[in-house]
Design a protein around this motif. Structure first.
Motif, PDB file in Angstrom:
ATOM      1  N   ARG A  76      50.878  22.027  14.453  1.00 23.28           N
ATOM      2  CA  ARG A  76      51.274  21.467  13.525  1.00 23.28           C
ATOM      3  C   ARG A  76      51.847  20.119  13.679  1.00 23.28           C
ATOM      4  NH1 ARG A  76      54.118  22.708   9.150  1.00 23.28           N
ATOM      5  NH2 ARG A  76      52.057  22.466   7.791  1.00 23.28           N
ATOM      6  N   SER A  77      51.208  19.085  13.229  1.00 25.87           N
ATOM      7  CA  SER A  77      51.642  17.566  13.478  1.00 25.87           C
ATOM      8  C   SER A  77      53.100  17.568  12.626  1.00 25.87           C
ATOM      9  CB  SER A  77      50.541  16.541  12.883  1.00 25.87           C
ATOM     10  OG  SER A  77      51.167  15.331  12.805  1.00 25.87           O
ATOM     11  N   SER A  78      53.824  16.499  13.254  1.00 30.12           N
ATOM     12  CA  SER A  78      54.837  15.875  12.605  1.00 30.12           C
ATOM     13  C   SER A  78      54.830  15.037  11.448  1.00 30.12           C
ATOM     14  CB  SER A  78      55.874  15.551  13.388  1.00 30.12           C
ATOM     15  OG  SER A  78      55.348  14.445  14.412  1.00 30.12           O
TER      16      SER A  78
ATOM     17  N   THR B 212      48.565  12.620  14.876  1.00 32.24           N
ATOM     18  CA  THR B 212      49.506  13.454  15.826  1.00 32.24           C
ATOM     19  C   THR B 212      50.451  13.448  15.636  1.00 32.24           C
ATOM     20  OG1 THR B 212      49.172  11.910  17.373  1.00 32.24           O
ATOM     21  CG2 THR B 212      47.328  13.391  17.632  1.00 32.24           C
ATOM     22  N   GLY B 213      51.209  12.548  14.999  1.00 32.91           N
ATOM     23  CA  GLY B 213      52.668  12.634  14.665  1.00 32.91           C
ATOM     24  C   GLY B 213      53.416  12.193  16.099  1.00 32.91           C
TER      25      GLY B 213
ATOM     26  N   CYS C 209      45.846  19.910  10.773  1.00 32.99           N
ATOM     27  CA  CYS C 209      44.593  19.475   9.830  1.00 32.99           C
ATOM     28  C   CYS C 209      43.259  18.969  10.417  1.00 32.99           C
ATOM     29  CB  CYS C 209      45.266  18.081   9.065  1.00 32.99           C
ATOM     30  SG  CYS C 209      45.463  16.661   9.826  1.00 32.99           S
ATOM     31  N   HIS C 210      42.444  18.858   9.588  1.00 31.40           N
ATOM     32  CA  HIS C 210      41.232  18.179  10.087  1.00 31.40           C
ATOM     33  C   HIS C 210      41.440  17.074  11.072  1.00 31.40           C
ATOM     34  CE1 HIS C 210      36.855  17.983   9.729  1.00 31.40           C
ATOM     35  NE2 HIS C 210      36.903  16.959   9.370  1.00 31.40           N
ATOM     36  N   ALA C 211      40.712  17.195  12.063  1.00 31.87           N
ATOM     37  CA  ALA C 211      40.930  15.965  13.147  1.00 31.87           C
ATOM     38  C   ALA C 211      41.884  15.922  13.905  1.00 31.87           C
ATOM     39  CB  ALA C 211      40.602  14.735  12.573  1.00 31.87           C
ATOM     40  N   GLY C 212      42.905  17.046  13.767  1.00 30.60           N
ATOM     41  CA  GLY C 212      44.126  17.058  14.412  1.00 30.60           C
ATOM     42  C   GLY C 212      43.884  17.399  16.012  1.00 30.60           C
ATOM     43  N   GLU C 213      42.805  18.104  16.537  1.00 28.51           N
ATOM     44  CA  GLU C 213      42.581  18.364  17.616  1.00 28.51           C
ATOM     45  C   GLU C 213      42.127  17.387  18.564  1.00 28.51           C
ATOM     46  OE1 GLU C 213      38.307  18.601  16.273  1.00 28.51           O
ATOM     47  OE2 GLU C 213      40.254  18.585  15.495  1.00 28.51           O
TER      48      GLU C 213
ATOM     49  N   GLU D 169      42.957  22.750   7.983  1.00 33.28           N
ATOM     50  CA  GLU D 169      41.922  21.605   7.885  1.00 33.28           C
ATOM     51  C   GLU D 169      42.034  20.805   6.531  1.00 33.28           C
ATOM     52  OE1 GLU D 169      39.253  20.824  10.068  1.00 33.28           O
ATOM     53  OE2 GLU D 169      38.713  22.638  11.228  1.00 33.28           O
ATOM     54  N   TYR D 170      42.123  21.417   5.403  1.00 31.19           N
ATOM     55  CA  TYR D 170      41.980  20.820   4.156  1.00 31.19           C
ATOM     56  C   TYR D 170      43.180  19.767   3.894  1.00 31.19           C
ATOM     57  CZ  TYR D 170      39.095  19.350   0.475  1.00 31.19           C
ATOM     58  OH  TYR D 170      38.551  18.659  -0.567  1.00 31.19           O
ATOM     59  N   ARG D 171      44.441  20.261   4.476  1.00 27.92           N
ATOM     60  CA  ARG D 171      45.463  19.415   4.327  1.00 27.92           C
ATOM     61  C   ARG D 171      45.372  18.030   4.806  1.00 27.92           C
ATOM     62  NH1 ARG D 171      51.257  21.726   4.317  1.00 27.92           N
ATOM     63  NH2 ARG D 171      50.962  23.856   4.156  1.00 27.92           N
ATOM     64  N   PHE D 172      44.335  17.586   5.519  1.00 30.44           N
ATOM     65  CA  PHE D 172      44.088  16.255   5.764  1.00 30.44           C
ATOM     66  C   PHE D 172      43.647  15.505   4.245  1.00 30.44           C
ATOM     67  CE2 PHE D 172      41.006  12.837   6.910  1.00 30.44           C
ATOM     68  CZ  PHE D 172      41.569  12.152   7.794  1.00 30.44           C
TER      69      PHE D 172
END
Length: 485
Positions: free
Chosen positions: A390-392, A422-423, A401-405, A309-312
């Motif tokens: 994992r996003s590209s 999303t990448g 990351c956060h909001a990635g889903e 999450e926090y990578r965002f």
């Protein structure tokens, strides 16, 4: 022919998309919260005669724009106007009789940003799959959550309750079943649900809940909320009263409230900011402390978080590789962990990780994962998920990351508003699985995997190439928080 549905306030005319689903946009569920209604509970909307056009999104609640670089990452729409307590409905069967399951969506944005208007939150895929989808706006920042004497706290939550009451009273006219309402939300929206689960005013208004990257731990105690009010009033040079804040023009109030997170970050003094110093969120629900619902809350739960999450917050700002060991250790101590015992546990699973990567894992647990697990533990029969794809984006460093889903839940992988997170080439099969699980849960209460228990802890992990059930993932890291979080 454009469909017409009749609410208790009047008739509305929507539009029909190419797949045959109907949408009705910008329907008022409460009166404009300005003038004598500023900082007050939501009041009933005014009725209208004739047929009201519901083909465009209504005004959005007042908010400052996201600060860079997040303004380029998060879908955001601003539509001026005072009639901002409105909602949108997507349905496959406009008109009474169908009694389809209903999802009511609460957006995220740290209680200072967000709205129901971005295309990213288009509910068409839910309607396509037999669910009536509703997305209300709710008040943000000072208007929604500032603690002020003489007016009710948590006005943004009161807006959400008013929207749920509107659904109870009107959704049958749009093909929905008021007895099968799932309240879903992400981040601040999920935190809102975590509070509403224990609020007697919301009881019976929703029957299932989906909490994505937010649970019941993030609240402000009244004394902390009062300090934040005093700080904001001092910044504006006014008395800390509702009348004084109401007199401040929005073009002064909104930038000042947006600066509060920076104020916390640059002066993280618990004596000044209380518990807000730990998450840098000056606007949150105000309660006497976190309250977990009991097994008798009467709501089926689907709850989870994203693996990184926090990578965002670390990657787009460049902090991931600038964060120091000293900061990592001091944060562990602030969370109540012994850094000499806890940090080696996180490092064991991440050989060669830099301090910022360990920081992400630890803060993700404190902020998102552990609160989600505590909520699932408190309500037997809950279902738990983890999003791990994992996003590209950012050369792959953004991760899960956060909001990635969100793009997967909404089945909107082709929406350009999601692309920065999303990448490249997000897998449609994963969207089919995740969106399908949300639809199944809203329809039957079963998303398709075993309920959570404290012995085996089954968790659906949404990842490539296929979702799988894991039992007690990262157990050593989870147990670090026993008795702490």
């Amino acid at each position: 022919m454009r469909p017409v549905c009749t609410t208790r306030q009047g008739a509305v005319r929507g539009t029909v998309s190419a797949d045959g689903t109907a949408s009705f946009l910008g329907i008022p569920y409460a009166a404009p919260p300005f003038g004598p209604l500023r900082f007050r509970p939501p009041a009933p909307p005014r009725a209208w005669s004739g047929i009201r056009d519901a083909t465009a999104h209504g005004p959005t609640p007042p908010k400052a724009p996201y600060a860079p670089p997040f303004d380029a990452l998060v879908p955001e729409t601003t539509i001026p106007g005072e009639d901002c307590l409105n909602l949108n409905v997507w349905t496959p069967s406009p008109g009474p009789g169908a009694r389809l399951p209903v999802v009511v969506w609460l957006y995220g944005g740290a209680f200072t940003n967000g709205s129901a208007s971005p295309s990213a939150y288009d509910g068409g895929a839910f309607a396509r799959d037999g669910v009536v989808f509703v997305s209300p706006n709710y008040r943000l920042g000072a208007d929604g959550f500032l603690h002020l004497d003489g007016v009710p706290d948590n006005r943004g939550l009161l807006d959400q309750i008013a929207a749920l009451e509107w659904v109870r009273d009107n959704i049958e006219a749009f093909g929905g079943d008021p007895g099968r309402v799932t309240l879903a939300g992400e981040s601040a929206g999920a935190i809102s649900i975590g509070v509403l689960l224990s609020d007697p005013r919301a009881r019976g208004l929703f029957h299932r809940a989906v909490l994505q990257s937010g649970a019941a731990h993030h609240v402000l105690r009244p004394e902390t909320a009062g300090r934040i009010t005093a700080h904001l009033a001092g910044k504006l040079g006014i008395a800390p009263t509702a009348d004084a804040f109401a007199a401040v023009p929005l073009d002064r109030l909104l930038p000042a409230q947006a600066e509060l997170r920076k104020d916390i970050a640059t002066g993280p003094d618990p004596a000044l900011w209380g518990e807000a110093v730990l998450n840098a969120m000056p606007f949150e629900p105000v309660t006497d402390g976190p309250v977990l619902p009991g097994p008798d809350c009467g709501v089926d739960l689907l709850v989870g978080s994203n693996r990184e999450e926090y990578r965002f917050f670390l990657v787009p700002t460049g902090r991931l590789h600038r964060l120091t060991e000293e900061k990592l250790r001091s944060t562990a101590e602030a969370y109540g962990l012994d850094p000499d015992k806890a940090l080696p546990v996180y490092r064991d699973a991440r050989p060669g990780a830099v301090p910022g990567e360990i920081f992400d894992a630890m803060v993700t647990d404190w902020f998102y994962r552990i609160p989600a697990l505590r909520l699932a533990e408190s309500v037997p029969g809950s279902h738990v998920y983890e999003f791990a794809r994992r996003s590209s984006a950012f050369d792959g460093r953004l991760g899960a990351c956060h909001a990635g889903e969100l793009a997967y839940v909404f089945d909107r992988l082709d929406d350009p508003q999601y692309a920065p997170v999303t990448g490249h080439a997000p897998p449609q099969a994963l969207a089919d699985a995740m969106h399908g699980a949300w639809v199944a849960f809203a329809t039957t209460g079963d998303p398709g995997w075993p309920a959570y228990d404290t012995r085996t802890r089954p968790t659906m992990v949404f990842d490539d190439p296929a979702p799988t059930v894991a039992h007690d993932p990262r157990a050593r890291e989870r147990t670090l928080w026993d008795g702490i979080r």
